[in-house]
Scaffold this motif. Structure first.
Motif, PDB file in Angstrom:
ATOM      1  N   THR A   1       0.790  -1.142  -0.151  1.00  0.00           N
ATOM      2  CA  THR A   1       0.020  -0.055  -0.009  1.00  0.00           C
ATOM      3  C   THR A   1       0.627   1.216  -0.153  1.00  0.00           C
ATOM      4  OG1 THR A   1      -1.885  -1.142   1.158  1.00  0.00           O
ATOM      5  CG2 THR A   1      -1.775   1.212   1.243  1.00  0.00           C
ATOM      6  N   ALA A   2       1.991   1.159   0.734  1.00  0.00           N
ATOM      7  CA  ALA A   2       2.957   2.276   0.829  1.00  0.00           C
ATOM      8  C   ALA A   2       3.437   2.674  -0.498  1.00  0.00           C
ATOM      9  CB  ALA A   2       3.946   2.247   1.941  1.00  0.00           C
ATOM     10  N   ARG A   3       3.857   1.614  -1.189  1.00  0.00           N
ATOM     11  CA  ARG A   3       4.464   1.700  -2.510  1.00  0.00           C
ATOM     12  C   ARG A   3       3.410   2.099  -3.586  1.00  0.00           C
ATOM     13  NH1 ARG A   3       7.523  -2.783  -1.042  1.00  0.00           N
ATOM     14  NH2 ARG A   3       5.633  -4.185  -1.501  1.00  0.00           N
ATOM     15  N   ASP A   4       2.472   1.817  -3.244  1.00  0.00           N
ATOM     16  CA  ASP A   4       1.330   2.201  -4.457  1.00  0.00           C
ATOM     17  C   ASP A   4       1.121   3.885  -4.101  1.00  0.00           C
ATOM     18  OD1 ASP A   4      -0.786   2.108  -6.141  1.00  0.00           O
ATOM     19  OD2 ASP A   4      -2.360   2.144  -4.592  1.00  0.00           O
ATOM     20  N   ILE A   5       0.969   4.022  -2.820  1.00  0.00           N
ATOM     21  CA  ILE A   5       0.578   5.734  -2.545  1.00  0.00           C
ATOM     22  C   ILE A   5       2.055   6.500  -2.905  1.00  0.00           C
ATOM     23  CG2 ILE A   5       0.596   7.485  -0.598  1.00  0.00           C
ATOM     24  CD1 ILE A   5      -1.129   5.174   0.891  1.00  0.00           C
ATOM     25  N   ALA A   6       3.270   5.779  -2.885  1.00  0.00           N
ATOM     26  CA  ALA A   6       4.474   6.815  -3.116  1.00  0.00           C
ATOM     27  C   ALA A   6       4.406   6.833  -4.759  1.00  0.00           C
ATOM     28  CB  ALA A   6       5.616   5.740  -2.555  1.00  0.00           C
ATOM     29  N   GLY A   7       3.962   6.179  -5.399  1.00  0.00           N
ATOM     30  CA  GLY A   7       4.012   6.127  -6.948  1.00  0.00           C
ATOM     31  C   GLY A   7       2.837   7.089  -7.383  1.00  0.00           C
TER      32      GLY A   7
ATOM     33  N   ALA B   1       7.249  15.607 -10.037  1.00  0.00           N
ATOM     34  CA  ALA B   1       8.138  16.969  -9.461  1.00  0.00           C
ATOM     35  C   ALA B   1       7.683  17.096  -8.253  1.00  0.00           C
ATOM     36  CB  ALA B   1       8.068  18.037 -10.313  1.00  0.00           C
ATOM     37  N   ASP B   2       8.364  17.225  -6.913  1.00  0.00           N
ATOM     38  CA  ASP B   2       7.881  17.525  -5.745  1.00  0.00           C
ATOM     39  C   ASP B   2       8.407  18.571  -5.065  1.00  0.00           C
ATOM     40  OD1 ASP B   2       6.754  17.369  -3.128  1.00  0.00           O
ATOM     41  OD2 ASP B   2       7.437  15.570  -2.714  1.00  0.00           O
ATOM     42  N   ALA B   3       7.737  19.825  -5.066  1.00  0.00           N
ATOM     43  CA  ALA B   3       8.067  21.254  -4.638  1.00  0.00           C
ATOM     44  C   ALA B   3       8.547  21.354  -3.529  1.00  0.00           C
ATOM     45  CB  ALA B   3       6.932  22.190  -5.285  1.00  0.00           C
ATOM     46  N   LEU B   4       8.088  20.428  -2.406  1.00  0.00           N
ATOM     47  CA  LEU B   4       8.325  20.591  -1.089  1.00  0.00           C
ATOM     48  C   LEU B   4       9.746  19.706  -0.590  1.00  0.00           C
ATOM     49  CD1 LEU B   4       4.934  20.019   0.452  1.00  0.00           C
ATOM     50  CD2 LEU B   4       6.205  22.118  -0.066  1.00  0.00           C
TER      51      LEU B   4
ATOM     52  N   ALA C   1      -1.578  15.263  -5.369  1.00  0.00           N
ATOM     53  CA  ALA C   1      -2.749  14.528  -5.128  1.00  0.00           C
ATOM     54  C   ALA C   1      -3.000  14.082  -3.812  1.00  0.00           C
ATOM     55  CB  ALA C   1      -2.958  13.645  -6.323  1.00  0.00           C
ATOM     56  N   ILE C   2      -1.828  13.404  -3.402  1.00  0.00           N
ATOM     57  CA  ILE C   2      -1.761  12.673  -1.925  1.00  0.00           C
ATOM     58  C   ILE C   2      -2.014  13.693  -0.892  1.00  0.00           C
ATOM     59  CG2 ILE C   2      -0.342  11.687  -0.414  1.00  0.00           C
ATOM     60  CD1 ILE C   2      -1.402  10.108  -2.959  1.00  0.00           C
ATOM     61  N   ARG C   3      -1.412  15.206  -1.048  1.00  0.00           N
ATOM     62  CA  ARG C   3      -1.447  16.007  -0.070  1.00  0.00           C
ATOM     63  C   ARG C   3      -3.055  16.603  -0.067  1.00  0.00           C
ATOM     64  NH1 ARG C   3       3.582  17.845  -2.389  1.00  0.00           N
ATOM     65  NH2 ARG C   3       5.071  17.070  -0.985  1.00  0.00           N
ATOM     66  N   ALA C   4      -3.556  16.652  -1.242  1.00  0.00           N
ATOM     67  CA  ALA C   4      -4.649  17.183  -1.372  1.00  0.00           C
ATOM     68  C   ALA C   4      -5.714  16.294  -0.589  1.00  0.00           C
ATOM     69  CB  ALA C   4      -5.247  17.444  -2.833  1.00  0.00           C
TER      70      ALA C   4
ATOM     71  N   LEU D   1      -8.280  16.950   2.638  1.00  0.00           N
ATOM     72  CA  LEU D   1      -9.704  16.626   2.652  1.00  0.00           C
ATOM     73  C   LEU D   1     -10.173  15.813   3.620  1.00  0.00           C
ATOM     74  CD1 LEU D   1     -10.208  16.460  -1.318  1.00  0.00           C
ATOM     75  CD2 LEU D   1     -10.953  18.333   0.186  1.00  0.00           C
ATOM     76  N   LEU D   2      -9.410  14.611   3.786  1.00  0.00           N
ATOM     77  CA  LEU D   2      -9.699  13.702   4.739  1.00  0.00           C
ATOM     78  C   LEU D   2      -9.578  14.419   6.219  1.00  0.00           C
ATOM     79  CD1 LEU D   2      -7.815  10.378   3.716  1.00  0.00           C
ATOM     80  CD2 LEU D   2     -10.386  10.936   4.108  1.00  0.00           C
ATOM     81  N   ASN D   3      -8.569  15.369   6.612  1.00  0.00           N
ATOM     82  CA  ASN D   3      -8.425  16.020   7.840  1.00  0.00           C
ATOM     83  C   ASN D   3      -9.488  16.862   8.219  1.00  0.00           C
ATOM     84  OD1 ASN D   3      -6.061  14.512   8.581  1.00  0.00           O
ATOM     85  ND2 ASN D   3      -4.887  15.988   7.611  1.00  0.00           N
ATOM     86  N   GLN D   4      -9.962  17.407   6.863  1.00  0.00           N
ATOM     87  CA  GLN D   4     -11.241  18.456   7.137  1.00  0.00           C
ATOM     88  C   GLN D   4     -12.678  17.727   7.318  1.00  0.00           C
ATOM     89  OE1 GLN D   4     -11.131  20.964   3.816  1.00  0.00           O
ATOM     90  NE2 GLN D   4      -9.245  21.765   4.112  1.00  0.00           N
ATOM     91  N   ALA D   5     -12.686  16.655   6.876  1.00  0.00           N
ATOM     92  CA  ALA D   5     -13.958  15.808   6.770  1.00  0.00           C
ATOM     93  C   ALA D   5     -14.593  15.611   8.011  1.00  0.00           C
ATOM     94  CB  ALA D   5     -13.693  14.510   6.123  1.00  0.00           C
ATOM     95  N   VAL D   6     -13.709  15.427   9.061  1.00  0.00           N
ATOM     96  CA  VAL D   6     -14.275  15.243  10.313  1.00  0.00           C
ATOM     97  C   VAL D   6     -15.099  16.335  10.881  1.00  0.00           C
ATOM     98  CG1 VAL D   6     -12.863  13.125  10.843  1.00  0.00           C
ATOM     99  CG2 VAL D   6     -12.009  15.411  11.619  1.00  0.00           C
ATOM    100  N   ALA D   7     -14.609  17.639  10.533  1.00  0.00           N
ATOM    101  CA  ALA D   7     -15.040  18.607  11.316  1.00  0.00           C
ATOM    102  C   ALA D   7     -15.816  19.785  10.353  1.00  0.00           C
ATOM    103  CB  ALA D   7     -13.779  19.487  11.786  1.00  0.00           C
TER     104      ALA D   7
END
Length: 79
Positions: free
Chosen positions: A12-18, A75-78, A23-26, A30-36
Protein backbone atom coordinates in the motif's frame (compact mmCIF):
# COMPACT_ATOMS: atom_id res chain seq x y z
CA UNK A 1 -7.85 -11.70 7.68
CA UNK A 2 -4.65 -10.54 6.02
CA UNK A 3 -2.03 -13.27 5.90
CA UNK A 4 0.94 -10.90 6.15
CA UNK A 5 0.00 -7.40 7.35
CA UNK A 6 3.52 -6.02 6.90
CA UNK A 7 3.65 -7.12 3.26
CA UNK A 8 0.22 -5.60 2.64
CA UNK A 9 1.19 -2.34 4.37
CA UNK A 10 4.39 -2.07 2.34
CA UNK A 11 2.48 -2.74 -0.90
CA UNK A 12 0.00 0.00 0.00
CA UNK A 13 2.84 2.39 0.85
CA UNK A 14 4.52 1.68 -2.51
CA UNK A 15 1.22 2.31 -4.30
CA UNK A 16 0.75 5.66 -2.51
CA UNK A 17 4.39 6.65 -3.11
CA UNK A 18 3.87 6.11 -6.85
CA UNK A 19 1.07 8.68 -6.98
CA UNK A 20 1.28 12.42 -7.52
CA UNK A 21 2.54 14.05 -4.31
CA UNK A 22 0.19 16.97 -4.97
CA UNK A 23 -2.84 14.66 -5.15
CA UNK A 24 -1.79 12.76 -2.02
CA UNK A 25 -1.43 16.01 -0.06
CA UNK A 26 -4.83 17.20 -1.33
CA UNK A 27 -6.47 13.92 -0.30
CA UNK A 28 -4.90 14.15 3.16
CA UNK A 29 -6.12 17.74 3.58
CA UNK A 30 -9.64 16.71 2.59
CA UNK A 31 -9.64 13.72 4.95
CA UNK A 32 -8.42 15.89 7.83
CA UNK A 33 -11.18 18.44 7.16
CA UNK A 34 -13.93 15.86 6.71
CA UNK A 35 -14.40 15.13 10.40
CA UNK A 36 -15.10 18.75 11.26
CA UNK A 37 -17.23 20.11 8.42
CA UNK A 38 -20.64 19.76 6.85
CA UNK A 39 -21.32 18.31 3.41
CA UNK A 40 -21.39 21.68 1.62
CA UNK A 41 -18.05 22.73 3.09
CA UNK A 42 -16.54 19.35 2.20
CA UNK A 43 -17.76 19.58 -1.41
CA UNK A 44 -16.50 23.15 -1.68
CA UNK A 45 -13.08 22.11 -0.38
CA UNK A 46 -12.99 19.17 -2.79
CA UNK A 47 -13.86 21.43 -5.72
CA UNK A 48 -11.08 23.81 -4.72
CA UNK A 49 -8.54 20.98 -4.48
CA UNK A 50 -9.58 19.58 -7.86
CA UNK A 51 -9.29 22.97 -9.54
CA UNK A 52 -5.78 23.38 -8.15
CA UNK A 53 -4.74 19.91 -9.35
CA UNK A 54 -6.27 19.87 -12.84
CA UNK A 55 -3.72 20.90 -15.42
CA UNK A 56 -0.87 21.05 -12.92
CA UNK A 57 2.47 19.59 -14.02
CA UNK A 58 2.07 16.51 -11.82
CA UNK A 59 -1.48 15.87 -13.01
CA UNK A 60 -0.31 16.08 -16.62
CA UNK A 61 2.54 13.69 -15.76
CA UNK A 62 0.04 11.25 -14.21
CA UNK A 63 -2.02 11.23 -17.42
CA UNK A 64 1.06 10.83 -19.61
CA UNK A 65 2.33 8.02 -17.40
CA UNK A 66 -0.87 6.08 -17.99
CA UNK A 67 -0.97 6.78 -21.71
CA UNK A 68 2.70 5.90 -22.22
CA UNK A 69 2.65 2.92 -19.84
CA UNK A 70 5.74 4.04 -17.91
CA UNK A 71 6.79 4.95 -14.39
CA UNK A 72 5.94 8.51 -13.29
CA UNK A 73 8.53 11.24 -12.83
CA UNK A 74 6.69 13.58 -10.46
CA UNK A 75 8.16 16.92 -9.40
CA UNK A 76 7.86 17.50 -5.67
CA UNK A 77 8.06 21.17 -4.80
CA UNK A 78 8.43 20.41 -1.08
CA UNK A 79 11.64 18.38 -1.40
Amino acid sequence: MIADPLTEALATARDIAGRSPDAIRAAKRLLNQAVACDALSALTAETSEQRALLGSPNQVEAVRTNLENRAPMFADALV
